[in-house]
Design an enzyme around this catalytic site. Structure first.
Site, short mmCIF file in Angstrom:
data_model
loop_
_atom_site.label_atom_id
_atom_site.label_comp_id
_atom_site.label_asym_id
_atom_site.label_seq_id
_atom_site.Cartn_x
_atom_site.Cartn_y
_atom_site.Cartn_z
N GLN A 101 -8.95 36.32 7.52
CA GLN A 101 -9.11 35.28 7.17
C GLN A 101 -9.49 33.97 8.53
O GLN A 101 -10.39 33.32 8.32
CB GLN A 101 -7.76 34.52 6.67
CG GLN A 101 -7.75 32.73 6.70
CD GLN A 101 -6.24 32.17 6.14
OE1 GLN A 101 -6.27 32.18 4.87
NE2 GLN A 101 -5.47 32.02 6.89
N HIS A 113 4.70 28.39 9.53
CA HIS A 113 4.07 27.23 9.48
C HIS A 113 4.38 26.22 10.20
O HIS A 113 3.59 25.29 10.98
CB HIS A 113 4.21 26.62 7.93
CG HIS A 113 3.56 27.57 7.11
ND1 HIS A 113 4.48 27.97 6.03
CD2 HIS A 113 2.33 27.68 6.58
CE1 HIS A 113 3.63 28.78 5.11
NE2 HIS A 113 2.41 28.61 5.43
N ARG A 157 5.37 34.91 0.89
CA ARG A 157 5.70 35.92 -0.17
C ARG A 157 7.12 36.99 0.25
O ARG A 157 7.36 37.71 -0.30
CB ARG A 157 4.38 36.98 -0.46
CG ARG A 157 3.50 36.13 -1.16
CD ARG A 157 2.32 37.10 -1.17
NE ARG A 157 1.29 36.64 -2.37
CZ ARG A 157 0.50 36.08 -1.84
NH1 ARG A 157 -0.03 35.99 -0.62
NH2 ARG A 157 -0.77 35.62 -2.69
N SER A 185 5.99 35.19 5.91
CA SER A 185 4.95 35.05 4.83
C SER A 185 5.80 34.41 3.85
O SER A 185 6.99 34.61 3.53
CB SER A 185 4.55 36.42 4.44
OG SER A 185 3.96 36.24 3.09
#
Length: 277
Positions: free
Chosen positions: A152, A35, A186, A184
């Site tokens: 995506q 990010h 996750r 990620s």
């Protein structure tokens, strides 16, 4: 100083005062270095950077990890402060969707019925709906996505084209750990041993990429090479070669085709891809 805003009305009033171009980095929080790379790119190209933090319930199906998805606004705010983000938009669910039934945006079935869409029913409708709402709310000049989720990215590009948004989509390279594992939110579910296992996803893609560069174009050969290179502890969902723009399966590999993989390590679902070139 980074301002945290939770309502659409306040965000719009604040952005009305922005004199420079606006860049939007849409996230579900649990920010990491991937990010951060999007934020840094947005900072370079815009005078005002907005990071949205919204765990979108429409992107989670029954039995998925919506309830336990990592949420830590204090940590995310610190990352954004240090990166020079101007605004964090962190709305509640009812601020985005209100109460009761809502209008949803449905991308072309040809793009949502393949790859992750086979098992994650409704996920990409949820994605398209929240991206459309964020584009209307923020009205950014540019919106930033990582290349890790190639499906995506392709769907967002198609949405923006079909619905005549003027926002530019900026795709940023996948950020990876030293092992090659794509970053990620996750990944924090994984144990140290599982992190080692998960790194084999990218390693498998690299094996197929090397074969392509050596002249192999047959899809079955390339996907078999990738599959056979995975750790035995990886529970493979798919490894497929598709057109980068349309997401349609290919009979033979070509430049700018995408080799995509999804698998589970332990109970954690992971995705990755390589664009062949």
């Amino acid at each position: 100083m980074t301002v945290v805003i939770s309502t659409i009305e306040t965000l719009r009033a604040t952005l009305d005062k922005a004199l420079d171009s606006v860049g939007l980095v849409p996230t579900m929080g649990a920010l990491h270095a991937g990010h951060l790379s999007l934020i840094q790119q947005a900072k370079q190209e815009n005078g005002c950077v907005v990071v949205s933090i919204f765990v979108n319930p429409l992107q989670f199906g029954q039995g998925e990890d919506y309830a336990k998805y990592p949420r830590n606004l204090a940590s995310d705010r610190q990352i954004c402060e240090e990166a020079g983000v101007d605004i964090i938009f962190a709305p509640a669910v009812d601020q985005i969707y209100g109460i009761g039934e809502i209008t949803q945006v449905i991308p072309p079935e040809s793009m949502t019925s393949v790859l992750c869409g086979r098992l994650r029913l409704g996920h990409f409708t949820g994605l398209a709906t929240v991206v459309t709402k964020l584009l209307n709310i923020v009205q950014p000049h540019r919106i930033y996505f990582g290349q890790k989720d190639g499906q995506q990215l392709a769907i967002v590009r198609r949405l923006i084209r079909d619905l005549n948004f003027v926002t530019e989509v900026v795709a940023c390279p996948t950020r990876r750990s030293p092992s090659g594992l794509a970053l990620s939110s996750r990944n924090q579910y994984l144990t140290p041993d599982q992190l080692v296992t998960a790194a084999s996803l990218y390693q498998a893609l690299q094996v197929a990429e090397s074969a392509f560069r050596a002249g192999e174009v047959a899809v079955n050969a390339l996907t078999s090479l990738a599959q056979n290179s995975l750790s035995p502890d990886v529970d493979l969902e798919y490894v497929e070669l598709v057109d980068l723009e349309t997401l349609q399966p290919l009979a033979n590999a070509k430049n700018l085709s995408m080799l995509a993989i999804a698998a589970r390590v332990g109970g954690t679902r992971l995705i990755d891809n390589i664009v062949l070139n």
